[in-house]
Design an enzyme around this catalytic site. Structure first.
Site, mmCIF file in Angstrom:
data_model
loop_
_atom_site.group_PDB
_atom_site.id
_atom_site.type_symbol
_atom_site.label_atom_id
_atom_site.label_comp_id
_atom_site.label_asym_id
_atom_site.label_seq_id
_atom_site.Cartn_x
_atom_site.Cartn_y
_atom_site.Cartn_z
ATOM 1 N N GLU A 75 45.957 12.134 -10.747
ATOM 2 C CA GLU A 75 45.196 11.484 -11.823
ATOM 3 C C GLU A 75 43.922 10.801 -11.311
ATOM 4 O O GLU A 75 43.354 9.950 -11.995
ATOM 5 C CB GLU A 75 46.081 10.453 -12.539
ATOM 6 C CG GLU A 75 47.348 11.006 -13.156
ATOM 7 C CD GLU A 75 47.110 11.861 -14.396
ATOM 8 O OE1 GLU A 75 45.942 12.172 -14.689
ATOM 9 O OE2 GLU A 75 48.095 12.214 -15.066
ATOM 10 N N TYR A 121 47.947 -11.964 -27.858
ATOM 11 C CA TYR A 121 47.674 -11.677 -26.450
ATOM 12 C C TYR A 121 47.184 -10.267 -26.147
ATOM 13 O O TYR A 121 46.321 -10.095 -25.270
ATOM 14 C CB TYR A 121 48.878 -12.065 -25.594
ATOM 15 C CG TYR A 121 48.915 -13.564 -25.405
ATOM 16 C CD1 TYR A 121 48.205 -14.164 -24.379
ATOM 17 C CD2 TYR A 121 49.593 -14.384 -26.295
ATOM 18 C CE1 TYR A 121 48.176 -15.539 -24.222
ATOM 19 C CE2 TYR A 121 49.583 -15.755 -26.164
ATOM 20 C CZ TYR A 121 48.871 -16.332 -25.113
ATOM 21 O OH TYR A 121 48.847 -17.691 -24.981
#
Length: 216
Positions: A75, A121
């Site tokens: 990746e 959050y």
């Protein structure tokens, strides 16, 4: 212990804690972090977060030439894309966490704002999360899709695959991706129950108060 040794140990420590809490599994997921000299440390391909060896992390110089260590994750295109487009990036975490992957498969998810506004959050730590379409793992097209965002998002969700978060440092990236997964879990738990979302005014106040990047 040197800064480089400390960073190697921290990568492996955070990886073990995430594996131990089921945020990734088997040999899935990968981490990269900037070294003090501008290079990168990257988790190797086929490695498990549970058993990472600090000495075998893939070590790149500032020009992203592999210096030593094992072969890096496949990746790398998505990691490079974030470092190239977001100058504040000091670390990147990619997981295959179950709840966020499950949410990515739902047909009515907002591609430009993946997480519903359930709690403060995720907004504070992630801003808007972009849902990218499914692409073959390791495909350079993932990196190109991230480059197409021009550095405006710190987090993306790869559909049917997993989340990727860029942070100013390793700790920030880990905490942010944990928040992403927890928010996705809440979204799946409350799905179909018409939960009360934060209002647009409440979101706007969060964005202003905490100076959140909030790409429209």
């Amino acid at each position: 212990m040197s800064e480089m040794s400390d960073l190697r140990e921290c990568i492996c420590m955070f990886a073990r804690t995430m594996h131990g809490r089921g945020l990734t599994h088997g040999s899935t997921g990968n981490i990269s972090a900037r070294t003090p000299d501008g290079g990168l440390l990257v988790t190797p391909t086929g490695s498990s977060f549970l058993t990472l060896d600090p000495a075998r992390l893939s070590h790149f110089d500032a020009e992203l030439n592999l210096i030593d260590g094992d072969k890096p994750t496949k990746e790398m295109p998505l990691h490079r894309a974030f470092y190239d487009t977001r100058g504040t990036t000091g670390a990147i975490v990619h997981l295959h966490s179950a709840h966020s992957v499950a949410l990515s498969m739902m047909p009515d998810v907002d591609e430009d704002d993946f997480l519903p506004h359930l709690t403060p959050y995720p907004i504070m730590k992630l801003g808007r999360v972009k849902l990218l379409p499914y692409m073959l793992p390791g495909d350079a097209a993932i990196g190109e899709a991230i480059r197409g965002l021009a550095g405006k998002r710190s987090a993306v969700m790869l559909a049917n695959h997993g989340p990727v978060v860029a942070g100013k440092d390793l700790e920030a990236a880990v905490y942010a991706i944990e928040e992403l997964e927890a928010s996705a879990q809440l979204a799946m738990m409350t799905r179909g129950q018409n939960p009360r979302l934060l209002s647009d005014d409440e979101v706007a106040r969060l964005v202003e108060t905490f100076d959140v990047e909030w790409d429209a």
